[in-house]
Write an enzyme that holds these catalytic residues in place. Structure first.
Site, PDB file in Angstrom:
ATOM      1  N   HIS A  27      -8.087  -4.024  17.530  1.00 36.23           N
ATOM      2  CA  HIS A  27      -7.988  -2.630  17.067  1.00 36.23           C
ATOM      3  C   HIS A  27      -9.337  -2.255  16.451  1.00 36.23           C
ATOM      4  O   HIS A  27      -9.533  -2.315  15.241  1.00 36.23           O
ATOM      5  CB  HIS A  27      -6.869  -2.451  16.042  1.00 36.23           C
ATOM      6  CG  HIS A  27      -6.906  -1.079  15.411  1.00 36.23           C
ATOM      7  ND1 HIS A  27      -6.605   0.065  16.120  1.00 36.23           N
ATOM      8  CD2 HIS A  27      -7.264  -0.663  14.177  1.00 36.23           C
ATOM      9  CE1 HIS A  27      -6.779   1.108  15.333  1.00 36.23           C
ATOM     10  NE2 HIS A  27      -7.173   0.699  14.152  1.00 36.23           N
TER      11      HIS A  27
ATOM     12  N   VAL B 100      -1.011  -3.365   9.479  1.00 36.54           N
ATOM     13  CA  VAL B 100      -1.646  -2.079   9.791  1.00 36.54           C
ATOM     14  C   VAL B 100      -3.048  -2.030   9.160  1.00 36.54           C
ATOM     15  O   VAL B 100      -3.995  -1.515   9.746  1.00 36.54           O
ATOM     16  CB  VAL B 100      -0.782  -0.909   9.252  1.00 36.54           C
ATOM     17  CG1 VAL B 100      -1.472   0.433   9.435  1.00 36.54           C
ATOM     18  CG2 VAL B 100       0.586  -0.895   9.933  1.00 36.54           C
TER      19      VAL B 100
ATOM     20  N   ARG C 160     -19.850  -6.930   6.651  1.00 37.38           N
ATOM     21  CA  ARG C 160     -18.604  -7.309   7.316  1.00 37.38           C
ATOM     22  C   ARG C 160     -17.952  -8.531   6.636  1.00 37.38           C
ATOM     23  O   ARG C 160     -16.743  -8.579   6.433  1.00 37.38           O
ATOM     24  CB  ARG C 160     -18.916  -7.624   8.782  1.00 37.38           C
ATOM     25  CG  ARG C 160     -17.691  -7.740   9.598  1.00 37.38           C
ATOM     26  CD  ARG C 160     -17.993  -7.742  11.096  1.00 37.38           C
ATOM     27  NE  ARG C 160     -16.733  -7.711  11.808  1.00 37.38           N
ATOM     28  CZ  ARG C 160     -16.048  -6.617  12.032  1.00 37.38           C
ATOM     29  NH1 ARG C 160     -16.490  -5.453  11.620  1.00 37.38           N
ATOM     30  NH2 ARG C 160     -14.892  -6.662  12.660  1.00 37.38           N
TER      31      ARG C 160
ATOM     32  N   GLY D   4       0.837  -1.206   0.000  1.00 41.14           N
ATOM     33  CA  GLY D   4       0.000   0.000   0.000  1.00 41.14           C
ATOM     34  C   GLY D   4       0.862   1.242   0.000  1.00 41.14           C
ATOM     35  O   GLY D   4       0.501   2.287   0.551  1.00 41.14           O
TER      36      GLY D   4
ATOM     37  N   ASP E 254      -3.407   3.186  19.129  1.00 39.06           N
ATOM     38  CA  ASP E 254      -4.352   3.276  20.251  1.00 39.06           C
ATOM     39  C   ASP E 254      -3.590   3.571  21.549  1.00 39.06           C
ATOM     40  O   ASP E 254      -4.013   4.384  22.370  1.00 39.06           O
ATOM     41  CB  ASP E 254      -5.127   1.953  20.372  1.00 39.06           C
ATOM     42  CG  ASP E 254      -5.692   1.529  19.034  1.00 39.06           C
ATOM     43  OD1 ASP E 254      -6.556   2.244  18.516  1.00 39.06           O
ATOM     44  OD2 ASP E 254      -5.232   0.511  18.475  1.00 39.06           O
TER      45      ASP E 254
HETATM   46  N1  LIG Z   1      -4.120  -0.320  12.747  1.00 37.07           N
HETATM   47  C1  LIG Z   1      -4.286   0.992  12.797  1.00 37.07           C
HETATM   48  O1  LIG Z   1      -4.114   1.604  13.842  1.00 37.07           O
HETATM   49  C2  LIG Z   1      -4.680   1.784  11.592  1.00 37.07           C
HETATM   50  C3  LIG Z   1      -5.009   1.166  10.418  1.00 37.07           C
HETATM   51  N2  LIG Z   1      -5.372   1.904   9.311  1.00 37.07           N
HETATM   52  C4  LIG Z   1      -5.655   1.152   8.086  1.00 37.07           C
HETATM   53  O2  LIG Z   1      -4.526   1.209   7.227  1.00 37.07           O
HETATM   54  C5  LIG Z   1      -4.943   0.942   5.884  1.00 37.07           C
HETATM   55  C6  LIG Z   1      -4.306   1.895   4.910  1.00 37.07           C
HETATM   56  O3  LIG Z   1      -4.710   3.200   5.159  1.00 37.07           O
HETATM   57  P1  LIG Z   1      -4.385   4.391   4.133  1.00 37.07           P
HETATM   58  O4  LIG Z   1      -2.942   4.396   3.755  1.00 37.07           O
HETATM   59  O5  LIG Z   1      -4.963   5.602   4.717  1.00 37.07           O
HETATM   60  O6  LIG Z   1      -5.236   3.922   2.890  1.00 37.07           O
HETATM   61  P2  LIG Z   1      -5.127   4.404   1.354  1.00 37.07           P
HETATM   62  O7  LIG Z   1      -6.397   3.974   0.711  1.00 37.07           O
HETATM   63  O8  LIG Z   1      -4.656   5.800   1.263  1.00 37.07           O
HETATM   64  O9  LIG Z   1      -3.943   3.489   0.792  1.00 37.07           O
HETATM   65  C7  LIG Z   1      -4.052   2.107   0.669  1.00 37.07           C
HETATM   66  C8  LIG Z   1      -3.144   1.701  -0.460  1.00 37.07           C
HETATM   67  O10 LIG Z   1      -3.102   0.279  -0.507  1.00 37.07           O
HETATM   68  C9  LIG Z   1      -3.046  -0.102  -1.858  1.00 37.07           C
HETATM   69  N3  LIG Z   1      -3.454  -1.508  -1.965  1.00 37.07           N
HETATM   70  C10 LIG Z   1      -4.702  -2.025  -1.988  1.00 37.07           C
HETATM   71  N4  LIG Z   1      -4.640  -3.359  -2.158  1.00 37.07           N
HETATM   72  C11 LIG Z   1      -3.342  -3.692  -2.200  1.00 37.07           C
HETATM   73  C12 LIG Z   1      -2.650  -4.909  -2.388  1.00 37.07           C
HETATM   74  N5  LIG Z   1      -3.301  -6.072  -2.549  1.00 37.07           N
HETATM   75  N6  LIG Z   1      -1.307  -4.879  -2.401  1.00 37.07           N
HETATM   76  C13 LIG Z   1      -0.625  -3.722  -2.272  1.00 37.07           C
HETATM   77  N7  LIG Z   1      -1.228  -2.524  -2.129  1.00 37.07           N
HETATM   78  C14 LIG Z   1      -2.573  -2.511  -2.076  1.00 37.07           C
HETATM   79  C15 LIG Z   1      -3.971   0.874  -2.564  1.00 37.07           C
HETATM   80  O11 LIG Z   1      -3.709   0.938  -3.955  1.00 37.07           O
HETATM   81  C16 LIG Z   1      -3.615   2.178  -1.849  1.00 37.07           C
HETATM   82  O12 LIG Z   1      -2.565   2.862  -2.498  1.00 37.07           O
HETATM   83  C17 LIG Z   1      -6.469   0.990   5.916  1.00 37.07           C
HETATM   84  O13 LIG Z   1      -6.943  -0.349   5.995  1.00 37.07           O
HETATM   85  C18 LIG Z   1      -6.765   1.701   7.226  1.00 37.07           C
HETATM   86  O14 LIG Z   1      -8.039   1.353   7.722  1.00 37.07           O
HETATM   87  C19 LIG Z   1      -5.395   3.264   9.337  1.00 37.07           C
HETATM   88  C20 LIG Z   1      -5.081   3.925  10.483  1.00 37.07           C
HETATM   89  C21 LIG Z   1      -4.733   3.234  11.706  1.00 37.07           C
HETATM   90  O1  LIG Z   2     -10.746   3.192  10.739  1.00 35.73           O
HETATM   91  C1  LIG Z   2      -9.710   3.502  10.112  1.00 35.73           C
HETATM   92  O2  LIG Z   2      -9.513   3.257   8.919  1.00 35.73           O
HETATM   93  C2  LIG Z   2      -8.614   4.205  10.835  1.00 35.73           C
HETATM   94  C3  LIG Z   2      -8.152   3.510  12.039  1.00 35.73           C
HETATM   95  O3  LIG Z   2      -8.088   2.298  12.155  1.00 35.73           O
HETATM   96  C4  LIG Z   2      -7.735   4.350  13.155  1.00 35.73           C
HETATM   97  O4  LIG Z   2      -7.554   5.559  12.966  1.00 35.73           O
HETATM   98  O5  LIG Z   2      -7.579   3.813  14.248  1.00 35.73           O
END
Ligand SMILES: NC(=O)C1=CN([C@@H]2O[C@H](COP(=O)(O)OP(=O)(O)OC[C@H]3O[C@@H](n4cnc5c(N)ncnc54)[C@H](O)[C@@H]3O)[C@@H](O)[C@H]2O)C=CC1
Ligand SMILES: O=C([O-])CC(=O)C(=O)O
Length: 329
Positions: free
Chosen positions: A188, A130, A99, A12, A160
């Protein structure tokens, strides 16, 4: 520089977290100021051009530690020789999606990536998931990698943890650096449980310093658990720089260790500790040393904490059942 570069794979890479993450990895903040890195960026075909643009910018920073950048849409190439894998790319939930649809779509991403890690990664691979739903995506990847020790698959709850630290600092006026031994338990998700009962603020028990059970139950816990949604509401996009920062913290701590007398929170495969069913990837209090982690044992879990940990673990069990039903694990 004579040291062999560490291969860091980021999936990603063209997304918003990727953009906030890659420059910090290349500057040495992930592994240390003396550790050269080679970046492997994995994207879907539509994301490759943007990833190339980011790679051009990385070049333009002339980072002394950055020894190379490979960009690919093939997981077998991206994870070849990987020492650290940050699985950020995921399928976001879109309108009308159930879901089960979300879990299935993510299974289509994390199962092949787990297999590629199994077949191609270096023996010392460390994986941080992530992309949401992070804990269950980690479980899917782990199940597809039977030759990799299960404990190398982790999910991110450090954001978190950091959010909770910051809320406590704001409430008590103590600097973040004085707050120790905080724990995020469970998933999470909004069911996560930020636990202050063993935390210390300037050496004193945090729950006693706060001395406000209503604030803990009605303000602190929901604020931390729903912070992701609040950021989306305010920013119009989900947390990116803070998520990237937490990913850096997670790996940095795993590799370099927790400070003496402190611990952190990581989503890790349960060994059955604290009544969390074995194998679930749940957040626990952990100490890290020498590139490995251990669950902090022997904490008293009061009734208030027990019911909240159980609720989050129940959600994890339901997610595990759902992906089992879909044949993803
Ligand atoms: N665990 C945590 O605390 C957090 C988790 N997240 C999660 O992180 C993830 C990414 O967030 P963002 O960067 O904001 O999303 P984004 O949508 O900006 O970027 C995601 C990227 O992943 C790419 N992608 C999709 N499928 C893929 C694959 N099979 N292989 C490689 N790349 C692929 C997309 O083309 C895109 O460029 C989301 O699932 C979000 O919910 C976000 C914030 C906190
Ligand atoms: O819900 C989301 O994609 C973002 C997320 O996990 C967070 O900010 O904790």
């Amino acid at each position: 520089m004579t040291r062999t570069p560490v291969n860091v794979t980021v999936t990603g890479a063209a997304g918003q977290i990727g953009y906030a993450l890659l420059f910090r990895i290349a500057s040495g903040q992930l592994l240390g100021a003396d550790v050269p890195v080679r970046l492997r960026l994995l994207e879907i075909p539509q994301g490759l051009k943007a990833a190339e643009g980011t790679a051009m910018e990385l070049d333009d920073c002339a980072f002394p530690l950055l020894q190379g950048i490979d960009i690919t849409d093939d997981p077998n190439v991206a994870f070849d020789g990987a020492n650290v894998a940050l699985l950020v790319g995921a399928r976001p939930r879109t309108k009308g999606m159930e879901r089960g649809d979300l879990l299935e779509a993510n299974g289509g991403i994390f199962k092949p990536q787990g297999k590629a890690i199994n077949d191609r990664a270096a023996d010392d691979i460390k994986v941080l998931v992530v992309g949401n739903p992070a804990n269950t995506n980690a479980l899917i990847a782990q199940a597809a990698a039977p030759d990799v020790p299960a404990e190398r698959f982790t999910a991110m709850t450090r954001l978190d943890h950091n959010r909770a630290l910051s809320q406590l600092a704001a409430k008590t006026g103590a600097p973040v650096s004085e707050i120790k031994r905080l724990t995020i338990w469970g998933n999470h998700s909004a069911t996560q449980y930020p636990d202050v009962f063993h935390a210390e603020i300037a050496g004193k028990n945090a729950a006693e310093v706060i001395d406000d059970q209503a604030w803990l139950a009605d303000t602190f816990i929901p604020t931390v658990a729903k912070r992701g949604a609040a950021i989306i509401e305010a920013r119009g996009a989900s947390s990116a720089a803070s998520a990237a920062n937490a990913a850096i913290d997670h790996i940095h701590t795993w590799v370099n260790g927790t400070a003496e007398g402190d611990w952190t929170s990581m989503g890790i495969p349960s060994d059955g500790s604290y009544g969390v069913p074995e194998g679930l990837i749940s957040s626990f209090p952990v100490t890290c040393k020498g590139g490995t982690y251990e669950i902090v044992q022997g904490l008293d879990v009061n009734e208030f904490s027990r019911s909240r940990i159980d609720a989050s673990v129940k959600e994890l069990e339901e997610e595990r059942e759902a992906v089992r039903g879909l044949g993803l694990i």
